[in-house]
Design an enzyme around this catalytic site. Structure first.
Site, short mmCIF file in Angstrom:
data_model
loop_
_atom_site.label_atom_id
_atom_site.label_comp_id
_atom_site.label_asym_id
_atom_site.label_seq_id
_atom_site.Cartn_x
_atom_site.Cartn_y
_atom_site.Cartn_z
N PHE A 28 0.88 -1.24 0.00
CA PHE A 28 -0.01 0.00 -0.02
C PHE A 28 0.95 1.26 -0.03
CE2 PHE A 28 -4.61 -0.03 0.77
CZ PHE A 28 -4.73 -1.49 0.32
N CYS A 34 -5.25 15.35 -0.03
CA CYS A 34 -6.65 14.90 -0.69
C CYS A 34 -7.52 16.41 -1.38
CB CYS A 34 -7.60 14.33 0.04
SG CYS A 34 -9.06 13.87 -0.90
N CYS A 49 -15.70 16.10 1.46
CA CYS A 49 -15.89 14.98 2.14
C CYS A 49 -15.43 15.09 3.51
CB CYS A 49 -14.48 13.90 1.48
SG CYS A 49 -14.69 12.31 2.26
N CYS A 52 -13.82 11.27 6.61
CA CYS A 52 -12.57 10.81 6.33
C CYS A 52 -11.92 9.98 7.67
CB CYS A 52 -11.59 11.30 5.79
SG CYS A 52 -9.93 10.94 5.37
N ASP A 53 -11.40 8.93 7.55
CA ASP A 53 -11.12 8.33 8.81
C ASP A 53 -9.39 8.10 8.93
OD1 ASP A 53 -11.04 6.20 7.07
OD2 ASP A 53 -12.22 4.84 8.48
N THR A 54 -8.77 8.71 7.90
CA THR A 54 -7.39 8.31 7.49
C THR A 54 -6.48 9.73 7.66
OG1 THR A 54 -8.30 6.96 6.00
CG2 THR A 54 -5.75 7.65 5.64
N GLU A 119 -7.13 3.33 -5.53
CA GLU A 119 -8.21 3.83 -4.84
C GLU A 119 -8.43 5.19 -4.97
OE1 GLU A 119 -8.68 2.09 -1.03
OE2 GLU A 119 -8.66 -0.02 -1.98
N HIS A 214 -9.53 -5.56 7.20
CA HIS A 214 -8.38 -5.27 7.78
C HIS A 214 -8.38 -4.66 9.44
CE1 HIS A 214 -9.90 -1.62 5.99
NE2 HIS A 214 -9.03 -1.13 6.68
S1 SF4 Z 1 -12.11 9.50 2.37
FE1 SF4 Z 1 -10.34 11.08 3.03
S2 SF4 Z 1 -8.97 10.57 1.22
FE2 SF4 Z 1 -11.02 9.88 0.81
S3 SF4 Z 1 -11.86 11.49 -0.54
FE3 SF4 Z 1 -12.47 11.71 1.51
S4 SF4 Z 1 -10.96 13.05 2.60
FE4 SF4 Z 1 -10.25 12.42 0.49
#
Ligand code: SF4
Length: 220
Positions: A28, A34, A49, A52-54, A119, A214
């Site tokens: 990965f 983003c 968005c 987001c959990d990242t 992705e 995961h």
């Molecule tokens: S989930 Fe996170 S990385 Fe994906 S589009 Fe939304 S803000 Fe961007």
């Protein structure tokens, strides 16, 4: 001539967690940044968005840094195990990988035997030579990638329903129940999201459920 560089949040070897290729050994590579959220909690409310959990900010994750193409390829080759079993597989993710990913990068990885997947949120053009494209549309953002191998929709989304994206061409359509991103009572809400996604798939058999295996396995 100076080589272009890529900002990488983290890079690691794992099993693909979601979708049609769940369970597959993968390198990965998480690109930093983003275009739909600046990655800061203070900006979440105004972001296109919002769930987001990242962590997508900076280059401070595992193996994170600023890499030339050669350096990134070399890192990926190091991460893949020394075995002739299975085809080397890399997943470019983010953040939004389309902000940085180039055809040249994909071609170099392919030349070194990697099968290349992405992705993406689908709002920016992608290199045309990718082997596998997974698009995950978000909220009110405009999707420009209208054909993909796999469409994965986080469900439910206030501004986006499966009906809004089911015209996009894909071989697989997945609903991914929205998971915890720091909200209160997240356990109850996740259960409700799973039930809602299950019900939707039962009523619309074109769609399948994608779980975050995961997380169930306790890996990255
Ligand atoms: S989930 Fe996170 S990385 Fe994906 S589009 Fe939304 S803000 Fe961007």
């Amino acid at each position: 001539m100076k080589q272009p560089t890529f900002k990488i949040k983290e890079a690691f070897y794992t099993l693909q967690g979601e979708g049609a290729r769940a369970g597959r050994a993968s390198v990965f590579i998480r690109f930093s940044k983003c275009n739909l959220w600046n990655g800061k909690e203070s900006g979440r409310g105004a972001a296109l968005c919002q769930f987001c959990d990242t962590d997508i900010v900076g280059t401070d994750g595992m193996n994170g840094g600023t890499y030339t193409l050669d350096e990134l390829l070399s890192l990926s080759l190091t991460l893949w195990p020394e075995t002739s079993e299975g085809k080397p597989y890399v997943v470019f993710t983010g953040g939004e990988p389309a902000l940085q990913l180039t055809e040249e990068l994909v071609a170099q990885f392919q030349k070194n035997k990697f099968e290349c997947a992405v992705e993406s949120n689908g709002t920016l053009p992608l290199p045309s030579n990718l082997d596998w494209v997974c698009i995950s549309p978000k909220g009110k953002s405009e999707v420009v990638v209208t054909e993909c191998d796999e469409l994965k929709l986080v469900f439910p989304q206030q501004d986006l329903s499966p009906e809004d994206v089911s015209h996009l061409k894909a071989d697989y359509y997945y609903l991914s129940p929205m998971a915890d991103y720091g909200i209160e009572n997240s356990g109850t809400i996740i259960r409700e999201n799973m039930q809602g996604a299950t019900q939707y798939c039962l009523e619309h058999p074109k769609w399948r459920i994608s779980l975050q295996t995961h997380k169930l396995l306790g890996i990255d």
